[in-house]
Design a protein around this motif. Structure first.
Motif, PDB file in Angstrom:
ATOM      1  N   SER A   1       0.649  -1.301   0.045  1.00  0.00           N
ATOM      2  CA  SER A   1       0.085   0.013   0.106  1.00  0.00           C
ATOM      3  C   SER A   1       0.788   1.219   0.025  1.00  0.00           C
ATOM      4  O   SER A   1       1.627   1.365   0.960  1.00  0.00           O
TER       5      SER A   1
ATOM      6  N   VAL B   1      -2.596   2.022  -4.529  1.00  0.00           N
ATOM      7  CA  VAL B   1      -2.408   3.250  -4.114  1.00  0.00           C
ATOM      8  C   VAL B   1      -3.316   4.051  -3.951  1.00  0.00           C
ATOM      9  O   VAL B   1      -4.515   4.311  -4.403  1.00  0.00           O
ATOM     10  N   SER B   2      -3.434   4.490  -2.490  1.00  0.00           N
ATOM     11  CA  SER B   2      -4.572   5.091  -1.969  1.00  0.00           C
ATOM     12  C   SER B   2      -4.203   6.075  -0.890  1.00  0.00           C
ATOM     13  O   SER B   2      -3.351   5.735  -0.197  1.00  0.00           O
ATOM     14  N   SER B   3      -4.867   7.066  -0.501  1.00  0.00           N
ATOM     15  CA  SER B   3      -4.713   8.030   0.606  1.00  0.00           C
ATOM     16  C   SER B   3      -5.415   7.413   2.003  1.00  0.00           C
ATOM     17  O   SER B   3      -5.580   8.073   2.963  1.00  0.00           O
TER      18      SER B   3
ATOM     19  N   GLN C   1       0.782   5.735  -0.724  1.00  0.00           N
ATOM     20  CA  GLN C   1       0.058   6.756  -0.871  1.00  0.00           C
ATOM     21  C   GLN C   1       0.147   7.401  -2.181  1.00  0.00           C
ATOM     22  O   GLN C   1       1.381   7.290  -2.761  1.00  0.00           O
TER      23      GLN C   1
END
Length: 124
Positions: A10, A122-124, A12
Protein backbone atom coordinates in the motif's frame (compact mmCIF):
# COMPACT_ATOMS: atom_id res chain seq x y z
CA UNK A 1 10.95 -22.28 -14.66
CA UNK A 2 9.82 -19.98 -11.89
CA UNK A 3 9.39 -16.25 -11.55
CA UNK A 4 8.82 -14.73 -8.15
CA UNK A 5 7.40 -11.21 -8.01
CA UNK A 6 7.52 -9.18 -4.84
CA UNK A 7 7.64 -5.64 -3.51
CA UNK A 8 4.00 -4.64 -3.73
CA UNK A 9 2.05 -3.03 -0.94
CA UNK A 10 0.00 0.00 0.00
CA UNK A 11 1.38 3.34 -1.09
CA UNK A 12 0.07 6.87 -0.87
CA UNK A 13 -0.44 8.92 -4.02
CA UNK A 14 2.83 10.48 -5.04
CA UNK A 15 4.80 7.70 -3.46
CA UNK A 16 7.12 5.11 -4.96
CA UNK A 17 7.44 1.37 -5.13
CA UNK A 18 10.18 -0.97 -6.27
CA UNK A 19 9.03 -4.31 -7.57
CA UNK A 20 11.34 -7.29 -7.88
CA UNK A 21 11.14 -10.32 -10.11
CA UNK A 22 13.53 -13.17 -9.39
CA UNK A 23 13.86 -16.03 -11.83
CA UNK A 24 15.02 -19.60 -11.32
CA UNK A 25 15.17 -22.84 -13.23
CA UNK A 26 16.50 -21.33 -16.42
CA UNK A 27 19.38 -19.24 -17.70
CA UNK A 28 18.01 -15.87 -16.66
CA UNK A 29 20.42 -13.79 -18.71
CA UNK A 30 19.17 -15.31 -21.96
CA UNK A 31 15.65 -13.89 -21.74
CA UNK A 32 13.93 -10.56 -21.84
CA UNK A 33 11.63 -9.91 -18.92
CA UNK A 34 8.49 -7.82 -18.84
CA UNK A 35 6.23 -6.32 -16.22
CA UNK A 36 2.50 -6.28 -16.78
CA UNK A 37 -0.38 -5.25 -14.56
CA UNK A 38 -3.96 -6.25 -14.26
CA UNK A 39 -7.02 -4.79 -12.62
CA UNK A 40 -9.91 -7.09 -11.85
CA UNK A 41 -12.20 -7.36 -14.83
CA UNK A 42 -9.70 -5.89 -17.26
CA UNK A 43 -7.06 -7.32 -19.55
CA UNK A 44 -3.47 -7.60 -18.43
CA UNK A 45 -1.55 -4.66 -19.84
CA UNK A 46 2.12 -4.14 -20.53
CA UNK A 47 4.02 -1.78 -18.27
CA UNK A 48 7.70 -2.19 -19.15
CA UNK A 49 10.13 -4.73 -20.55
CA UNK A 50 13.88 -5.07 -20.64
CA UNK A 51 16.14 -7.01 -22.98
CA UNK A 52 18.73 -9.53 -21.86
CA UNK A 53 21.47 -7.07 -20.89
CA UNK A 54 19.65 -3.81 -20.12
CA UNK A 55 20.40 -2.76 -23.68
CA UNK A 56 16.82 -2.11 -24.74
CA UNK A 57 13.95 -1.01 -22.55
CA UNK A 58 10.32 -0.47 -23.35
CA UNK A 59 7.76 1.51 -21.39
CA UNK A 60 4.05 2.04 -21.66
CA UNK A 61 3.08 5.66 -22.15
CA UNK A 62 1.22 5.56 -18.83
CA UNK A 63 4.44 5.03 -16.86
CA UNK A 64 7.09 6.53 -19.11
CA UNK A 65 9.15 9.21 -17.43
CA UNK A 66 8.35 8.08 -13.91
CA UNK A 67 9.37 4.44 -14.04
CA UNK A 68 12.60 2.56 -14.59
CA UNK A 69 13.09 -1.09 -15.41
CA UNK A 70 16.51 -2.62 -14.93
CA UNK A 71 18.03 -6.01 -14.35
CA UNK A 72 20.84 -7.58 -12.43
CA UNK A 73 21.67 -10.85 -14.12
CA UNK A 74 24.08 -11.77 -11.34
CA UNK A 75 21.07 -11.90 -9.02
CA UNK A 76 18.64 -13.31 -11.61
CA UNK A 77 16.48 -10.29 -10.96
CA UNK A 78 14.58 -7.60 -12.79
CA UNK A 79 13.32 -4.54 -10.96
CA UNK A 80 10.63 -2.00 -11.70
CA UNK A 81 10.97 1.30 -9.90
CA UNK A 82 7.79 3.35 -10.12
CA UNK A 83 7.50 6.90 -8.84
CA UNK A 84 4.76 9.50 -8.59
CA UNK A 85 2.18 6.80 -8.15
CA UNK A 86 -1.50 7.54 -8.64
CA UNK A 87 -4.60 5.47 -7.88
CA UNK A 88 -4.58 4.47 -11.57
CA UNK A 89 -1.45 2.45 -10.84
CA UNK A 90 -3.37 0.20 -8.47
CA UNK A 91 -3.20 -3.32 -9.87
CA UNK A 92 -1.65 -6.72 -9.51
CA UNK A 93 1.76 -6.60 -11.14
CA UNK A 94 3.15 -9.66 -12.91
CA UNK A 95 6.51 -10.38 -14.41
CA UNK A 96 6.85 -12.61 -17.42
CA UNK A 97 9.63 -14.24 -19.38
CA UNK A 98 9.65 -13.14 -22.99
CA UNK A 99 10.20 -15.42 -25.94
CA UNK A 100 11.69 -12.45 -27.76
CA UNK A 101 11.52 -8.69 -27.46
CA UNK A 102 10.86 -6.10 -30.11
CA UNK A 103 7.75 -4.41 -31.38
CA UNK A 104 5.87 -7.33 -29.82
CA UNK A 105 6.87 -6.41 -26.27
CA UNK A 106 3.26 -5.61 -25.34
CA UNK A 107 1.91 -8.90 -26.70
CA UNK A 108 0.88 -11.28 -23.92
CA UNK A 109 1.42 -14.23 -26.22
CA UNK A 110 5.11 -13.34 -26.32
CA UNK A 111 5.51 -14.24 -22.65
CA UNK A 112 5.61 -17.93 -21.89
CA UNK A 113 6.03 -17.94 -18.12
CA UNK A 114 4.58 -15.71 -15.42
CA UNK A 115 5.17 -15.02 -11.79
CA UNK A 116 2.35 -15.12 -9.26
CA UNK A 117 1.79 -11.36 -9.10
CA UNK A 118 2.24 -8.74 -6.42
CA UNK A 119 -0.47 -6.25 -5.48
CA UNK A 120 0.19 -2.52 -5.51
CA UNK A 121 -2.51 -0.36 -3.97
CA UNK A 122 -2.25 3.40 -4.27
CA UNK A 123 -4.62 5.12 -1.93
CA UNK A 124 -4.73 7.91 0.60
Amino acid sequence: VQLQASGGGSVQPGGSVKLSCVGSGFDFSWYGIGWFRQVSGKEREAVASVSTSNGVKYYADSVKGRSTIFRDNAKNAVYLQMNSLTPDDTAVYYCGRAFSLGNNWRDLNNYHYWGQGTLVTVSS
